[in-house]
Design a protein around this motif. Sequence first.
Motif, PDB file in Angstrom:
ATOM      1  N   SER A   1       0.840  -1.210   0.000  1.00 46.68           N
ATOM      2  CA  SER A   1       0.000   0.000   0.000  1.00 46.68           C
ATOM      3  C   SER A   1       0.867   1.249   0.000  1.00 46.68           C
ATOM      4  CB  SER A   1      -0.921   0.024   1.218  1.00 46.68           C
ATOM      5  OG  SER A   1      -1.845  -1.032   1.140  1.00 46.68           O
TER       6      SER A   1
ATOM      7  N   GLN B   1      -8.667   1.634  -1.040  1.00 49.58           N
ATOM      8  CA  GLN B   1      -9.104   0.489  -0.269  1.00 49.58           C
ATOM      9  C   GLN B   1     -10.432   0.857   0.423  1.00 49.58           C
ATOM     10  OE1 GLN B   1      -5.708  -0.862   1.904  1.00 49.58           O
ATOM     11  NE2 GLN B   1      -6.491  -2.919   2.216  1.00 49.58           N
TER      12      GLN B   1
ATOM     13  N   ASP C   1      -6.185  -1.126  -4.758  1.00 48.20           N
ATOM     14  CA  ASP C   1      -5.642  -1.741  -3.555  1.00 48.20           C
ATOM     15  C   ASP C   1      -6.711  -2.636  -2.930  1.00 48.20           C
ATOM     16  OD1 ASP C   1      -4.315  -2.412  -1.262  1.00 48.20           O
ATOM     17  OD2 ASP C   1      -3.734  -0.368  -0.726  1.00 48.20           O
ATOM     18  N   GLU C   2      -6.542  -3.922  -3.062  1.00 43.92           N
ATOM     19  CA  GLU C   2      -7.497  -4.915  -2.547  1.00 43.92           C
ATOM     20  C   GLU C   2      -8.938  -4.600  -2.925  1.00 43.92           C
ATOM     21  OE1 GLU C   2      -6.738  -6.377   1.328  1.00 43.92           O
ATOM     22  OE2 GLU C   2      -4.693  -5.584   1.365  1.00 43.92           O
TER      23      GLU C   2
HETATM   24 MG    MG Z   1      -2.325  -2.506   2.291  1.00 47.46          MG
END
Ligand code: MG
Lengths: 257, 325
Positions: free
Chosen positions: A45, A87, A171-172
């Motif tokens: 991240s 995220q 991110d995810e």
């Molecule tokens: Mg992360």
Amino acid sequence: MTPPLLVAEGISKRFGALTALTGINLEVRAGEVLALLGDNGAGKSTFVKVLAGAHPATDGTLRMDGVPVAFSSPQDAANAGIATIYQELALSENLSIAENVFLGRELVWQVAGVPFLRRRAMQERVADLLHELDAHISDPDAPVGSLSGGQRQAVAICRALNLNARLIIMDEPTAALAVAETRKVLQLIRRLSGRGCAVVLISHNLSDVFEVADRMVVFRRGRKVAERTRAGTDHEEVVSLITGAHPDVRALEQQQS
Amino acid sequence: MRRLNQYARAFGRRELTLAGASVVAIIVFATTSPYFATADNLATVLRNSTELLLVSLGMTLLLAMGSIDVSVGMVLGLAAIAVGRLLQAEIDPLLAALAGPLAGAALGLITGLVVVFANIPAIVATLGLLGVYRAAIFLALGGGWLSGLPTGLTTLLSSKLAGIPVAALVVAGAYGAVWAALRRTPYGPHLLAIGQSEDAARLAGITVRRTRVATFVLSGVLSGLAATFYVGTYRNVEMTIGSTLALDAIAAVVLGGTSILGGRCSLLGTALGVLLLRLLQNGLLMSGVPSLWQTVVTGVLLLTVLGLERVGSFMPSVRRAGRSV
Ligand SMILES: [Mg+2]
Ligand SMILES: Nc1ncnc2c1ncn2[C@@H]1O[C@H](COP(=O)(O)OP(=O)(O)OP(=O)(O)O)[C@@H](O)[C@H]1O
């Protein structure tokens, strides 16, 4: 040969005494899906936040199309064509899909200096983008608060595309999604790369990664320890790279300590 | 549970609920006071709503933005003093009328800059400013009143255009203009996005600070405009001017369905909230209830609505009710 879309050279990031990233070298090419893998706290991240202009790097350079760039804000990065889908999704629930896609960049026509929204034009553009992404959302006027997690990802992606992003960072994106929704997001990612847009994807789900990624980069304790193409590796090897059980990683880490 | 949900959904149609409540209030007070349901008295209620309608319009924008201003009553007071002093100086009433919104804009700018650039929570910053503005009112009035002001402004504001009272035209114009700004210009989505999440709004590239300061200025202009009508109506400015105005305005706005947490607002709801509040206050007065109870009723109403919304926010049907402008 044209230079890669984005090149990171020797990127390091320290938070006070904590070193989150050490000398990361990495390339992203137009239209590819690059997965960043690694354990919790590996620095994934942090790295994409550097790319997105959210954190300044302590060291190292970024080049876009071969030209060095320095981003002091996410706005800078967005102007250069790098969009991030966070995220924690940054959409306004009470605004409509179209309003979210154009938020801060509304289409307007000026009447006596007053900017009036071109609602119809914005709705049409959003409807086109949603159709192109095959997002199964029919009404650009629906409030985002009424959408599912996967649909929200689609809205965020529309927003990025609408800002002419050439690199989209996710991110995810599927971490909070049910199976069916995850499938839709993976399809979206493939469609993005089909349009020539590069995607940098962070995910802990290896089967998702193997489904969409062209290349994978593994981070451990703030360092890049491996890089593989999808064809050149398998599930098992990637797991051992992430956990550090792989002989290459062991050798590398022994050499460092 | 299903029953509860049905109630919640009906409550979501806030404007209807308010209109219904107003009708019920009129019927109830008609039985407690023979003078209440007369055309004269209801006209008085409308007339007495002018200032609160304007101030609440500004408050609606502030709450929608996730902000608040508890000093609006003092802004009205200071602007009223400006208007009154100009009238005393025998200046043209039209110019004196314009001095209200102008003074309001200046004070709104000060409030906005303090809240936004000192980065203090709006409720605390405006509470501090309330103290400062109140002292300024005291100093400006020198312990006395402005009273027996010239009638020029009163004549101007009580005139009619095409048979419609000027006050009604100005209120309708203000609501219409704000509605257009919210629905037809980028200001609307920007305001609601800021109210929802300032960080997300900033990430989206909205000039958050500028929008916030501008909204305080707009609210100041509306409070200043209210001051002009106040002076025109009462022809005096007393020391306690505006002391319950912020409470009334916040109550009316919240009653109208604007979220105290930001991100959602209803202009029609605000107008109906003001009318209901003024109806209740007038009805109680007409029924012989001491005026001290007015603020009690307002306060309890505010707390009740906020309490009910708290319950309602656990129900998805209410949360998804979305925004209306
Ligand atoms: Mg992360
Ligand atoms: N703003 C910050 N200030 C201080 N330390 C930070 C900050 N952001 C991240 N870190 C630290 O940097 C390291 C890398 O964190 P990062 O969030 O990049 O990991 P990650 O690979 O994304 O992990 P995860 O898979 O859990 O999301 C961690 O030790 C973390 O505590």
